[in-house]
Design a protein around this motif. Sequence first.
Motif, short mmCIF file in Angstrom:
data_model
loop_
_atom_site.label_atom_id
_atom_site.label_comp_id
_atom_site.label_asym_id
_atom_site.label_seq_id
_atom_site.Cartn_x
_atom_site.Cartn_y
_atom_site.Cartn_z
N VAL A 7 0.86 -1.19 0.00
CA VAL A 7 0.00 0.00 0.00
C VAL A 7 0.89 1.23 0.00
CG1 VAL A 7 -1.83 1.26 1.20
CG2 VAL A 7 -1.78 -1.25 1.29
N TYR A 8 0.59 2.15 -0.90
CA TYR A 8 1.36 3.40 -1.00
C TYR A 8 0.38 4.54 -1.23
CZ TYR A 8 4.91 6.77 -2.42
OH TYR A 8 5.73 7.87 -2.49
N THR A 9 0.51 5.61 -0.45
CA THR A 9 -0.36 6.77 -0.58
C THR A 9 0.47 8.02 -0.83
OG1 THR A 9 -2.00 5.79 0.90
CG2 THR A 9 -2.12 8.17 0.59
N THR A 10 -0.02 8.86 -1.74
CA THR A 10 0.60 10.15 -1.99
C THR A 10 -0.51 11.17 -2.24
OG1 THR A 10 2.33 11.31 -3.22
CG2 THR A 10 0.89 9.87 -4.50
N TYR A 11 -0.17 12.42 -2.14
CA TYR A 11 -1.12 13.52 -2.37
C TYR A 11 -0.61 14.33 -3.56
CZ TYR A 11 -3.00 12.12 2.07
OH TYR A 11 -3.56 11.39 3.07
N LYS A 144 3.18 12.01 -9.89
CA LYS A 144 2.96 13.25 -9.14
C LYS A 144 3.76 14.40 -9.76
CE LYS A 144 3.86 15.21 -4.53
NZ LYS A 144 2.65 15.97 -4.36
N SER A 145 5.03 14.16 -10.02
CA SER A 145 5.87 15.19 -10.63
C SER A 145 5.31 15.61 -11.99
CB SER A 145 7.30 14.67 -10.78
OG SER A 145 8.11 15.63 -11.39
N TYR A 146 4.91 14.63 -12.79
CA TYR A 146 4.39 14.93 -14.12
C TYR A 146 3.13 15.78 -14.05
CZ TYR A 146 2.85 14.31 -18.91
OH TYR A 146 2.44 14.54 -20.19
N LEU A 153 9.86 12.18 -13.35
CA LEU A 153 11.20 12.00 -12.78
C LEU A 153 12.14 11.51 -13.87
CD1 LEU A 153 10.37 10.26 -9.39
CD2 LEU A 153 10.81 12.68 -9.82
N PRO A 154 13.41 11.92 -13.85
CA PRO A 154 14.36 11.48 -14.88
C PRO A 154 14.48 9.96 -14.98
CG PRO A 154 15.27 13.28 -13.61
CD PRO A 154 13.99 12.89 -12.93
N ALA A 155 14.39 9.25 -13.85
CA ALA A 155 14.54 7.79 -13.86
C ALA A 155 13.40 7.10 -14.61
CB ALA A 155 14.61 7.26 -12.43
N ALA A 156 12.29 7.78 -14.81
CA ALA A 156 11.13 7.16 -15.44
C ALA A 156 11.03 7.46 -16.93
CB ALA A 156 9.85 7.63 -14.74
N GLN A 157 11.98 8.19 -17.47
CA GLN A 157 11.90 8.55 -18.88
C GLN A 157 12.58 7.52 -19.74
OE1 GLN A 157 13.58 12.49 -18.81
NE2 GLN A 157 11.58 13.39 -18.49
#
Length: 157
Positions: A7-11, A144-146, A153-157
């Motif tokens: 489970v992971y939550t972010t806003y 979230k960043s997008y 994030l650079p790692a996801a490109q």
Amino acid sequence: MTDPDFVYTTYIDTTPEKLWRALTDPAFTREYWWGTEQLSTWDEGAPMTWDGEDDPEQVVLESDPPRRLSYTWHTFTTTWAERVGIAEELRARLAAESRSRVTFEIEPEGALVKLTVVHGGFDQGSTVRAMVGEGWPLVASSLKSYLETGRPLPAAQ
């Protein structure tokens, strides 16, 4: 026996509708999810593919726009493994595990949107469970960043 759900939550500073679109529109997923396109009609029972790879067992389990989306997790194909740099031995171990499921819960939280990712249905001692524990925080952070800056994030490109 099964391993516990991840489970992971972010806003996120966005709207539920924009977040839903980011989770379901291939033009969005390509931007923040390692260049991967997720394709489906997003109706319950509909097939869901990664980059057009045929996977009849990957289906949408629940679709309640823009509140909740759930689907079975993908088959670990050779094409996928080559694209993300996974060795064949690890790919085979992942593919031998029971199919898991991922659920995205989207809730308005004041001016923000609360995104909770629940990934479950893992075999006891699951290698997939160990990997999603690292992968989902990166994917959610990139999403979230997008949505907030227009840049993943650079790692996801």
